[in-house]
Design a protein around this motif. Structure first.
Motif, mmCIF file in Angstrom:
data_model
loop_
_atom_site.group_PDB
_atom_site.id
_atom_site.type_symbol
_atom_site.label_atom_id
_atom_site.label_comp_id
_atom_site.label_asym_id
_atom_site.label_seq_id
_atom_site.Cartn_x
_atom_site.Cartn_y
_atom_site.Cartn_z
ATOM 1 N N ILE A 135 0.844 -1.193 0.000
ATOM 2 C CA ILE A 135 0.000 0.000 0.000
ATOM 3 C C ILE A 135 0.881 1.245 0.000
ATOM 4 O O ILE A 135 0.597 2.225 -0.689
ATOM 5 N N ALA A 136 1.990 1.203 0.754
ATOM 6 C CA ALA A 136 2.899 2.350 0.810
ATOM 7 C C ALA A 136 3.663 2.513 -0.504
ATOM 8 O O ALA A 136 3.912 3.640 -0.954
ATOM 9 N N ASN A 137 4.062 1.407 -1.147
ATOM 10 C CA ASN A 137 4.830 1.470 -2.399
ATOM 11 C C ASN A 137 4.262 0.439 -3.375
ATOM 12 O O ASN A 137 4.659 -0.725 -3.368
ATOM 13 N N PRO A 138 3.324 0.824 -4.244
ATOM 14 C CA PRO A 138 2.670 -0.136 -5.139
ATOM 15 C C PRO A 138 3.588 -0.774 -6.179
ATOM 16 O O PRO A 138 3.253 -1.803 -6.747
ATOM 17 N N ASP A 139 4.772 -0.202 -6.429
ATOM 18 C CA ASP A 139 5.674 -0.771 -7.438
ATOM 19 C C ASP A 139 6.694 -1.736 -6.844
ATOM 20 O O ASP A 139 7.500 -2.307 -7.581
ATOM 21 N N ALA A 140 6.639 -1.964 -5.557
ATOM 22 C CA ALA A 140 7.643 -2.801 -4.887
ATOM 23 C C ALA A 140 7.337 -4.283 -5.083
ATOM 24 O O ALA A 140 6.265 -4.676 -5.542
ATOM 25 N N THR A 141 8.312 -5.082 -4.707
ATOM 26 C CA THR A 141 8.150 -6.542 -4.690
ATOM 27 C C THR A 141 8.375 -6.998 -3.253
ATOM 28 O O THR A 141 9.346 -6.606 -2.612
ATOM 29 N N VAL A 142 7.473 -7.832 -2.768
ATOM 30 C CA VAL A 142 7.561 -8.298 -1.379
ATOM 31 C C VAL A 142 7.743 -9.803 -1.356
ATOM 32 O O VAL A 142 7.420 -10.502 -2.311
ATOM 33 N N THR A 143 8.255 -10.293 -0.222
ATOM 34 C CA THR A 143 8.423 -11.734 -0.022
ATOM 35 C C THR A 143 7.293 -12.230 0.878
ATOM 36 O O THR A 143 7.153 -11.790 2.016
ATOM 37 N N VAL A 144 6.478 -13.134 0.360
ATOM 38 C CA VAL A 144 5.377 -13.719 1.121
ATOM 39 C C VAL A 144 5.636 -15.215 1.214
ATOM 40 O O VAL A 144 5.619 -15.916 0.200
ATOM 41 N N TRP A 145 5.943 -15.702 2.417
ATOM 42 C CA TRP A 145 6.231 -17.108 2.694
ATOM 43 C C TRP A 145 7.344 -17.630 1.788
ATOM 44 O O TRP A 145 7.265 -18.745 1.249
ATOM 45 N N GLY A 146 8.359 -16.813 1.609
ATOM 46 C CA GLY A 146 9.537 -17.220 0.859
ATOM 47 C C GLY A 146 9.428 -17.059 -0.635
ATOM 48 O O GLY A 146 10.307 -17.479 -1.375
ATOM 49 N N CYS A 151 3.769 -6.346 -5.914
ATOM 50 C CA CYS A 151 2.675 -5.738 -5.156
ATOM 51 C C CYS A 151 1.384 -5.651 -5.948
ATOM 52 O O CYS A 151 0.304 -5.572 -5.373
ATOM 53 N N SER A 152 1.476 -5.696 -7.252
ATOM 54 C CA SER A 152 0.251 -5.663 -8.066
ATOM 55 C C SER A 152 -0.592 -6.917 -7.820
ATOM 56 O O SER A 152 -1.803 -6.890 -7.965
ATOM 57 N N GLU A 153 0.052 -8.026 -7.429
ATOM 58 C CA GLU A 153 -0.698 -9.254 -7.119
ATOM 59 C C GLU A 153 -1.156 -9.275 -5.655
ATOM 60 O O GLU A 153 -2.148 -9.905 -5.337
ATOM 61 N N VAL A 154 -0.412 -8.623 -4.762
ATOM 62 C CA VAL A 154 -0.770 -8.633 -3.343
ATOM 63 C C VAL A 154 -1.963 -7.715 -3.089
ATOM 64 O O VAL A 154 -2.930 -8.088 -2.442
ATOM 65 N N VAL A 155 -1.887 -6.510 -3.606
ATOM 66 C CA VAL A 155 -2.963 -5.539 -3.405
ATOM 67 C C VAL A 155 -3.551 -5.243 -4.764
ATOM 68 O O VAL A 155 -2.942 -4.550 -5.580
ATOM 69 N N ASN A 156 -4.675 -5.781 -5.033
ATOM 70 C CA ASN A 156 -5.355 -5.550 -6.317
ATOM 71 C C ASN A 156 -6.313 -4.394 -6.106
ATOM 72 O O ASN A 156 -7.334 -4.531 -5.448
ATOM 73 N N THR A 157 -6.007 -3.245 -6.666
ATOM 74 C CA THR A 157 -6.836 -2.058 -6.453
ATOM 75 C C THR A 157 -7.988 -1.983 -7.446
ATOM 76 O O THR A 157 -8.915 -1.198 -7.261
ATOM 77 N N THR A 158 -7.965 -2.775 -8.516
ATOM 78 C CA THR A 158 -9.074 -2.751 -9.478
ATOM 79 C C THR A 158 -10.142 -3.747 -9.039
ATOM 80 O O THR A 158 -9.835 -4.877 -8.651
ATOM 81 N N PRO A 159 -11.391 -3.335 -9.122
ATOM 82 C CA PRO A 159 -12.474 -4.257 -8.704
ATOM 83 C C PRO A 159 -12.763 -5.344 -9.685
ATOM 84 O O PRO A 159 -12.459 -5.413 -10.777
#
Length: 159
Positions: A135-146, A151-159
């Motif tokens: 949410i703070a940086n929509p262009d970032a890449t995060v590690t989820v369970w390794g 971030c486009s897959e983690v937080v989908n802002t389009t309905p």
């Protein structure tokens, strides 16, 4: 019929004569046998001992059983059977009795609470952490369970 007190008496071997035809029949429960003396008088029973009778219900046992069943069925809401188990155990202890059902419910509920806290920290909090980063940086890449996830897959802002 022979007399058990005098088996050799020939007079006791003669059965009673049947009633004449048309005569009144003896009533049910009346006995043509000789009546014996009055029943012996026994002493009164001693007064009951102090304390609860041996088969008295154990206070808190029903609540302990309910807490045990709920601790297995409601493992996600383990606080309810934990409280019921503690109340049942306190009631039983006040009566001077043990309550294994309540103890089992307390143990199972406590284990379920600990497991629930571990699951909360292991699964839920990392997901919230990834979501807050995205949410703070929509262009970032995060590690989820390794796994690296954009971030486009983690937080989908389009309905």
């Amino acid at each position: 019929m022979t007399d058990p007190q005098n088996p050799n008496d020939p007079a006791s071997n003669i059965p009673p004569a049947p009633p004449a035809y048309g005569a009144a029949q003896p009533q049910y429960g009346s006995s043509p046998q000789p009546q014996y003396g009055a029943a012996p008088q026994y002493a009164a029973a001693p007064p009951p001992a102090y304390g609860a009778p041996a088969n008295a219900p154990v206070p808190g046992r029903t609540m302990g059983i309910i807490a045990f069943v709920l601790s297995i069925v409601l493992s996600t809401l383990a606080i309810i059977p934990l409280i019921l188990g503690i109340v049942a155990l306190v009631q039983s202890k006040k009566a001077g009795r043990g309550n294994g059902w309540a103890i089992a419910a307390i143990i199972i509920s406590a284990i379920a609470i600990v497991v629930g806290i571990i699951v909360l920290f292991a699964l839920v909090i990392p997901s919230f952490s990834a979501a807050s980063t995205c949410i703070a940086n929509p262009d970032a890449t995060v590690t989820v369970w390794g796994v690296q996830v954009p971030c486009s897959e983690v937080v989908n802002t389009t309905p």
